[in-house]
Design an enzyme around this catalytic site. Structure first.
Site, PDB file in Angstrom:
ATOM      1  CB  CYS A   1      59.536  28.863  93.517  1.00  0.00           C
ATOM      2  SG  CYS A   1      57.787  28.494  93.787  1.00  0.00           S
TER       3      CYS A   1
ATOM      4  CB  CYS B   1      57.275  29.047  90.546  1.00  0.00           C
ATOM      5  SG  CYS B   1      57.061  29.979  92.071  1.00  0.00           S
TER       6      CYS B   1
END
Length: 325
Positions: free
Chosen positions: A79, A82
């Site tokens: 991700c 993230c």
């Protein structure tokens, strides 16, 4: 453990008086226990950011939340957003110096926790206060908003549950930190990338974009700069939007490509990645000429925000190919 789906105000207004009393009692008991053993119960700075799995969730999150608010960062290695959000949360955990603890949960390795919290997309940030879970935010968020949310969380913890945080022994790891800093070399673009991050934190999206473009001018393949530029441009586009009007226009004018593009930007900022991609794939399917190109190009830009390794991007690329060819 089944977390409640409630807002911050729900914790203040609806939390049981009994739960609050028990939390206060446990916090006072913990402080008294530390005093009896001749110490303050101070923890090293490294204890402010912890990795948590399903086996240790009750001890590291639920039990600890009776002493200090625990903020949960749900993330994954693939991700890309993230990778931008997590360092900010880690830095703030150390800056707030024991007012909250950050628990990092890898969703790939802890699918059950992800399901229990009802997470549809990451990054997703929750908190647990006195054993009660509440959502904080999902998706991209500027640091100013994150700070406001944390301040409100801490206030709730103090006023409702008597959680005053934990003491931190700042000197416990000073030597280790100094040694670590001494051996970490600076990269050739660290100053520019740091300037871009600071601009983002200040909501200076134009300044952040310039800094990222300066890096890309010398290093076109710089992954961090490409991702940062895509995020800065996205945040610049949604800044000042009338969200209700954008949603209304998109719902009432399905053939209006610009309305769908604006709504897709809001979808992505809100963490609804698949909704954003699906909306634009459908716009490409329905349109032709310049409208189709506009929807397709915006979709490619949003792919950059999420990162090419994200499985949602892979799925959306396949869907785009099907409607184009």
């Amino acid at each position: 453990m089944q977390p409640r789906n409630m807002s911050m105000s729900g914790v203040v207004d609806l939390a049981a008086v009994k739960a609050a009393g028990e939390a206060k009692a446990k916090a006072e008991q913990a402080r008294a226990e530390a005093a009896r053993h001749g110490g303050t119960g101070a923890v090293p700075p490294s204890s402010l950011v912890i990795d948590v799995d399903e086996a240790g969730f009750e001890r590291d999150v639920l039990q600890r939340s009776t002493e200090v608010p625990v903020v949960i960062d749900f993330w994954a290695e693939w991700c890309e957003p993230c990778k931008q959000l997590s360092p900010v949360l880690e830095r703030l955990a150390r800056e707030y110096n024991g007012r909250f603890v950050l628990a990092k949960i890898d969703v790939d390795a802890n699918q059950m926790l992800m399901q229990q919290f009802g997470i549809q997309g990451i990054p997703a940030v929750f908190a647990v206060v006195a054993g009660q879970a509440l959502p904080l935010f999902q998706g991209a968020a500027p640091e100013t908003q994150i700070r406001q949310t944390l301040d409100q969380l801490i206030q709730v913890g103090e006023e409702r549950f008597g959680l005053t945080g934990i003491a931190v022994d700042a000197g416990a790891e000073a030597d280790t930190d100094e040694e670590r800093e001494a051996v970490v070399p600076e990269g050739p673009y660290d100053a520019l990338l740091e300037a871009a991050v600071q601009a983002l934190d200040a909501n200076d999206f134009a300044g952040a974009s310039r800094a990222y473009r300066n890096v890309l001018a010398d290093d076109p393949g710089n992954t961090e700069a490409k991702l940062g530029l895509a995020q800065a441009e996205l945040l610049a586009r949604v800044q000042g939007m009338d969200q209700q009007q954008v949603r209304k226009d998109a719902a009432e004018k399905p053939e209006d490509v610009q309305a769908q593009i604006a709504a897709a930007d809001l979808d992505l900022v809100g963490g609804h990645v698949e909704d954003a991609f699906g909306r634009l794939v459908e716009a490409v399917r329905r349109t032709f000429g310049e409208d189709r190109d506009a929807a397709r190009l915006r979709l490619l830009e949003l792919f950059e925000v999420i990162g090419g390794d994200d499985p949602r991007v892979t799925a959306a690329r396949s869907a785009l190919a099907r409607v184009l060819f």
